[in-house]
Design a protein around this motif. Structure first.
Motif, PDB file in Angstrom:
ATOM      1  N   ASP A 129     -10.839 -28.312   6.679  1.00  0.00           N
ATOM      2  CA  ASP A 129     -10.680 -29.709   6.760  1.00  0.00           C
ATOM      3  C   ASP A 129      -9.348 -30.096   6.711  1.00  0.00           C
ATOM      4  O   ASP A 129      -8.607 -29.594   5.602  1.00  0.00           O
ATOM      5  CB  ASP A 129     -11.474 -30.580   5.900  1.00  0.00           C
ATOM      6  N   LEU A 130      -8.490 -30.823   7.478  1.00  0.00           N
ATOM      7  CA  LEU A 130      -7.161 -30.905   7.468  1.00  0.00           C
ATOM      8  C   LEU A 130      -6.944 -32.300   6.437  1.00  0.00           C
ATOM      9  O   LEU A 130      -5.679 -31.998   5.873  1.00  0.00           O
ATOM     10  CB  LEU A 130      -6.610 -31.632   8.784  1.00  0.00           C
ATOM     11  N   ASP A 131      -7.520 -33.011   6.214  1.00  0.00           N
ATOM     12  CA  ASP A 131      -7.510 -34.014   5.364  1.00  0.00           C
ATOM     13  C   ASP A 131      -7.617 -33.625   3.877  1.00  0.00           C
ATOM     14  O   ASP A 131      -6.836 -33.781   3.153  1.00  0.00           O
ATOM     15  CB  ASP A 131      -8.520 -35.306   5.484  1.00  0.00           C
ATOM     16  N   ILE A 132      -8.333 -32.566   3.582  1.00  0.00           N
ATOM     17  CA  ILE A 132      -8.693 -31.896   2.411  1.00  0.00           C
ATOM     18  C   ILE A 132      -7.331 -31.013   2.232  1.00  0.00           C
ATOM     19  O   ILE A 132      -7.161 -31.081   0.912  1.00  0.00           O
ATOM     20  CB  ILE A 132      -9.797 -31.193   2.435  1.00  0.00           C
ATOM     21  N   LEU A 133      -7.087 -30.495   3.223  1.00  0.00           N
ATOM     22  CA  LEU A 133      -5.762 -29.647   2.898  1.00  0.00           C
ATOM     23  C   LEU A 133      -4.514 -30.717   2.599  1.00  0.00           C
ATOM     24  O   LEU A 133      -3.880 -30.105   1.677  1.00  0.00           O
ATOM     25  CB  LEU A 133      -5.369 -29.049   4.308  1.00  0.00           C
ATOM     26  N   TRP A 134      -4.317 -31.656   3.230  1.00  0.00           N
ATOM     27  CA  TRP A 134      -3.328 -32.608   2.874  1.00  0.00           C
ATOM     28  C   TRP A 134      -3.313 -33.044   1.471  1.00  0.00           C
ATOM     29  O   TRP A 134      -2.460 -33.147   0.582  1.00  0.00           O
ATOM     30  CB  TRP A 134      -3.161 -33.800   3.999  1.00  0.00           C
ATOM     31  N   ALA A 135      -4.591 -33.404   0.925  1.00  0.00           N
ATOM     32  CA  ALA A 135      -4.847 -33.606  -0.398  1.00  0.00           C
ATOM     33  C   ALA A 135      -4.624 -32.775  -1.396  1.00  0.00           C
ATOM     34  O   ALA A 135      -3.953 -33.074  -2.344  1.00  0.00           O
ATOM     35  CB  ALA A 135      -6.195 -34.425  -0.489  1.00  0.00           C
ATOM     36  N   LEU A 136      -4.933 -31.792  -0.938  1.00  0.00           N
ATOM     37  CA  LEU A 136      -4.561 -30.431  -2.086  1.00  0.00           C
ATOM     38  C   LEU A 136      -2.965 -30.073  -1.914  1.00  0.00           C
ATOM     39  O   LEU A 136      -2.576 -29.603  -2.993  1.00  0.00           O
ATOM     40  CB  LEU A 136      -5.704 -29.565  -1.738  1.00  0.00           C
ATOM     41  N   ALA A 137      -2.313 -30.032  -0.901  1.00  0.00           N
ATOM     42  CA  ALA A 137      -0.897 -29.957  -0.822  1.00  0.00           C
ATOM     43  C   ALA A 137      -0.171 -30.676  -1.494  1.00  0.00           C
ATOM     44  O   ALA A 137       0.777 -30.459  -1.970  1.00  0.00           O
ATOM     45  CB  ALA A 137      -0.710 -29.880   0.894  1.00  0.00           C
ATOM     46  N   ARG A 138      -0.873 -31.966  -1.747  1.00  0.00           N
ATOM     47  CA  ARG A 138       0.179 -32.927  -2.943  1.00  0.00           C
ATOM     48  C   ARG A 138       0.147 -32.487  -4.265  1.00  0.00           C
ATOM     49  O   ARG A 138       0.859 -33.195  -5.068  1.00  0.00           O
ATOM     50  CB  ARG A 138      -0.333 -34.315  -2.656  1.00  0.00           C
ATOM     51  N   LYS A 139      -0.820 -31.613  -4.612  1.00  0.00           N
ATOM     52  CA  LYS A 139      -1.019 -30.863  -5.849  1.00  0.00           C
ATOM     53  C   LYS A 139       0.097 -30.131  -6.045  1.00  0.00           C
ATOM     54  O   LYS A 139       0.241 -29.390  -5.091  1.00  0.00           O
ATOM     55  CB  LYS A 139      -2.310 -30.547  -6.643  1.00  0.00           C
TER      56      LYS A 139
END
Length: 259
Positions: A129-139
């Motif tokens: 999921d691209l949105d999940i990837l983006w959320a985790l990339a911010r960590k």
């Protein structure tokens, strides 16, 4: 005549309930109307003959909810039960411990899990999921693995043979499986066949299968089955009033976590 009128009125009310809620349970209706469960079963059989409902485990579901063919876009899904999904995400994220490897299936509820996961370098998360990837990339520290494949723009996630091959030789501790449809008899289902195929690969790769979904998914049956309800280990949901769910959990052997 009074009995006939009472029966007719009760069936009209049950018909309205099943259309409003999507599903009803025998035990709850029997208590509500102070009649036997056998009487309620006859009522539900009558509604089934009329095409209003279909019988399901312990009750009935709306005929309109069966074989749900239209999948709403992700923007619409995000606007449904926002607070409930956040609570579900927080509870599910708390099930992840240091050292875990997990798969986050695509979806707006699993996205909430990503937001709530601790930023721990010993945790590895796989997702399509691209949105999940983006959320985790911010960590800054959590390990993230993106499962490649072909982009489906409707839900901003990747699918296909490449995505499935990425899971072939992997074993993860936990899978958080999003729900499009959840019915005790018909199982966990989804709208999109490649998603069902990928989800089954995720299930095979996982030691613990945790289904997550808000109350709007119960009683719905989509076209493509992923797995039977008894195959999951845990269910995280926001529906304490979900009639018969605790009894189903005890009968089928999964743990119920209420948000």
């Amino acid at each position: 005549m009074a009995v006939i009128r009472d029966t007719s009125r009760r069936r009209q009310e049950i018909s309205a309930l099943v259309r409003e809620r999507g599903s009803v349970q025998v035990t709850t209706l029997a208590e509500r109307y102070s009649v036997s469960m056998q009487t309620i079963r006859k009522d539900l059989h009558f509604l089934a003959k009329k095409g209003i409902a279909e019988r399901s485990y312990g009750g009935a579901i709306s005929a309109d909810a069966v074989n749900v063919a239209t999948e709403p876009p992700v923007e619409s899904k995000r606007a449904i039960n926002v607070e409930e999904k956040a609570r579900i995400g927080a509870i599910a994220a708390a099930m992840v411990v240091a050292g875990d490897s997990v798969v986050l299936d695509s979806g707006t509820t699993t996205l909430q899990i990503a937001y709530h996961l601790p930023d721990d370098e010993s945790i590895t998360v796989l997702t399509n999921d691209l949105d999940i990837l983006w959320a985790l990339a911010r960590k800054e520290r959590i390990n993230v693995v993106m499962l490649g494949g072909a982009l489906r723009r409707r839900n901003r996630a990747l699918y296909g043979a490449q995505t499935e091959r990425a899971l072939t030789d992997l074993h993860v501790d936990k899978l958080f499986l999003g729900i499009d449809g959840f019915d005790i008899e018909r199982g966990i289902t989804t709208h999109f066949e490649p998603e069902a195929m990928l989800n089954r690969k995720m299930v095979k790769a996982a030691g613990q299968i945790i289904a997550v979904g808000d109350r709007s998914k119960f009683g719905k049956v989509c076209l493509h089955r992923i797995l039977n309800v008894e195959e999951i280990h845990d269910l995280v949901t926001d529906a304490p009033e979900a009639d018969g769910m605790q009894a189903a959990a005890e009968r089928l052997g999964f743990r119920l976590h209420l948000a």
